[in-house]
Design an enzyme around this catalytic site. Structure first.
Site, PDB file in Angstrom:
ATOM      1  N   HIS A 179      -3.903  13.896   1.031  1.00 17.87           N
ATOM      2  CA  HIS A 179      -4.116  12.946   2.128  1.00 17.87           C
ATOM      3  C   HIS A 179      -2.934  12.964   3.102  1.00 17.87           C
ATOM      4  CE1 HIS A 179      -5.249   9.325   4.298  1.00 17.87           C
ATOM      5  NE2 HIS A 179      -4.099   8.770   3.990  1.00 17.87           N
TER       6      HIS A 179
ATOM      7  N   ASP B 139       0.846  -1.193   0.000  1.00 24.45           N
ATOM      8  CA  ASP B 139       0.000   0.000   0.000  1.00 24.45           C
ATOM      9  C   ASP B 139       0.880   1.241   0.000  1.00 24.45           C
ATOM     10  OD1 ASP B 139      -2.474   1.217  -0.091  1.00 24.45           O
ATOM     11  OD2 ASP B 139      -2.612   1.445   2.079  1.00 24.45           O
TER      12      ASP B 139
ATOM     13  N   THR C 288      -4.804   6.385   0.081  1.00 28.34           N
ATOM     14  CA  THR C 288      -6.061   7.137   0.080  1.00 28.34           C
ATOM     15  C   THR C 288      -5.998   8.283  -0.922  1.00 28.34           C
ATOM     16  OG1 THR C 288      -6.231   6.649   2.415  1.00 28.34           O
ATOM     17  CG2 THR C 288      -7.685   8.366   1.558  1.00 28.34           C
TER      18      THR C 288
HETATM   19 MN    MN Z   1      -4.172   2.769   2.737  1.00 29.70          MN
END
Ligand code: MN
Length: 425
Positions: free
Chosen positions: A142, A135, A359
């Site tokens: 963000h 990730d 995100t």
């Molecule tokens: Mn994440």
């Protein structure tokens, strides 16, 4: 090779609603189970699921070098490992098979009954066996918001962030397809004021993260790096990705090694992988990167994509409220930069690996990709259409994510990525 599947003039002999995410120009790939318990690799046109295993057995892929069982599998990993040339040949062929002007399957009712299912009659599975899941943390908005909330608004962006596509290795074992319920996790969180012992119990700050994830083919061998110009041909496609996050667990555990149990309890993906080829018409300019990245991360051409993103919250037995609208183009670090960075140290990336974008928050308050940011850590609760308020996600809430690209000629979408929160055990 030309991507003839993307021809926007093409119409299918299968009925497709105008607002569908899955016109004949999309041709995503997924895995489904039929009512007769047959598991197969398939594609989707409109509200029809198409069994590629059956199509292959009936000879519709003749002339394309494919093993006999390539689609008779419960994951797409082997097909993805075949590489971009094969993906293109297959997508182009599927487009021809379902083209309104082409006879063949169009005029063969017996074959149609073996190949075509209604979406409501199949159950979608995970499309790939995800060996490794990474990730990233690639939206500047963000990172700025989270840095302000978790640390200090003055130093929200860490000095390395503008040079390194920051990421962490996640758990692939808890990646689930859309529709799978998500259990609120148990865990530790920081001690209450004046207490010495940390708290333990059900997470109180359960959140979603609006992300997309790309799926790779086998990219490099151990010890080898690949130049950034070669990364794109190793990206098979994208899915929507909800990186469920327990903010109280995360806040207590994340230093010094980064996210751990606050993230690894579940991640939900949309079940159809939309190929990078299908998104070709939706490339947009890259974000301005200042300072200029190191040479191995420098890009030219359009490597960002205009993909509209949306998040809704639906309380049990209630109506959905849209809480955020964002766009994949807001990413500061592009996918090709992420993949070049991921492999620069010689770590191999395999077919079926999944890379979350991080995100995706936009510049405005209604474009933030998490409740943490939308409610500013609960300071400004959101009011839903039924009058109830949310600081984070409640038990029995369903979080619904959607993504699509659209221009005057065509709409290419991802369908939905949904998950309902169950109370902690
Ligand atoms: Mn994440």
């Amino acid at each position: 090779m030309k991507i003839t599947a993307n021809n926007t003039n093409r119409k299918s002999w299968l009925e497709v609603e105008k607002t569908s995410d899955f016109p004949i120009q999309n041709i995503p790939f997924g895995v489904f189970i039929t009512k007769d318990d047959i598991i197969t690799i398939g594609t989707r046109i409109g509200d029809f699921a198409i069994d590629l295993g059956a199509l292959h057995q009936l000879g519709y892929f003749e002339g394309i070098p494919l093993t006999d069982d390539i689609f008779l599998q419960d994951t797409l990993n082997d097909f993805i490992a075949d590489g971009r040339k094969t993906w293109r040949l297959v997508r182009n062929r599927i487009a021809d098979i379902f083209d309104a002007t082409k006879s063949g399957l169009r005029d063969n009712k017996a074959h149609q009954s073996e190949v075509i299912f209604r979406m409501e009659d199949v159950e979608m599975q995970l499309p790939v066996s995800v060996g490794d899941y990474t990730d990233f943390y690639a939206s500047k908005e963000h990172a700025t918001n989270v840095g302000s909330l978790f640390r200090d608004p003055e130093n929200a962006i860490m000095p390395n962030w503008l040079h390194v596509p920051i990421g962490y290795h996640g758990r692939s074992s808890s990646i689930v397809p859309s529709g799978t319920p998500v259990r609120r996790p148990l865990g530790q969180s920081k001690p209450l004021e004046g207490e010495k012992q940390p708290q333990f119990g059900a997470s109180r700050l359960l959140d979603f993260e609006l992300e997309m994830a790309f799926i790779t083919t086998a990219v490099n061998n151990l010890g080898e790096r690949i130049p950034i110009e070669e990364t794109e041909e190793n990206i098979f496609g994208l899915v929507l990705f909800n990186d469920w996050s327990a903010r109280d667990i995360q806040g207590w555990e994340y230093q010094p090694l980064g996210p751990f149990l606050g993230k690894s309890f579940a991640s939900t993906i949309s079940p159809w992988i939309v190929t990078l080829d299908a998104l070709e018409g939706f490339r947009v300019d890259n974000p301005t990167q200042d300072p200029t990245p190191l040479p191995y991360l420098q890009i030219d051409g359009k490597r960002s994509y205009d993909i509209k993103l949306q998040v809704g919250i639906q309380p049990e037995n209630g109506e959905e409220t849209v809480v955020a609208n964002s766009n994949f183009k807001y990413m500061y670090w592009t996918m090709v930069q992420q993949l070049a960075h991921h492999t620069v140290n010689g770590c191999p990336v395999n077919a079926g690996d999944m890379m979350g974008s991080g995100t995706i928050s936009g510049p405005t308050k209604d474009s933030y990709g998490s409740m943490l940011e939308l409610t500013w850590r609960g300071q400004n609760p959101l009011t839903l259409n039924d009058g109830s308020t949310r600081k984070f996600i409640n038990d029995h809430d369903t979080v619904i994510m959607r993504a699509h690209c659209e221009n005057d000629d065509v709409r290419i979408g991802f369908g939905e990525c949904t998950g309902k929160v169950l109370p902690a055990n």
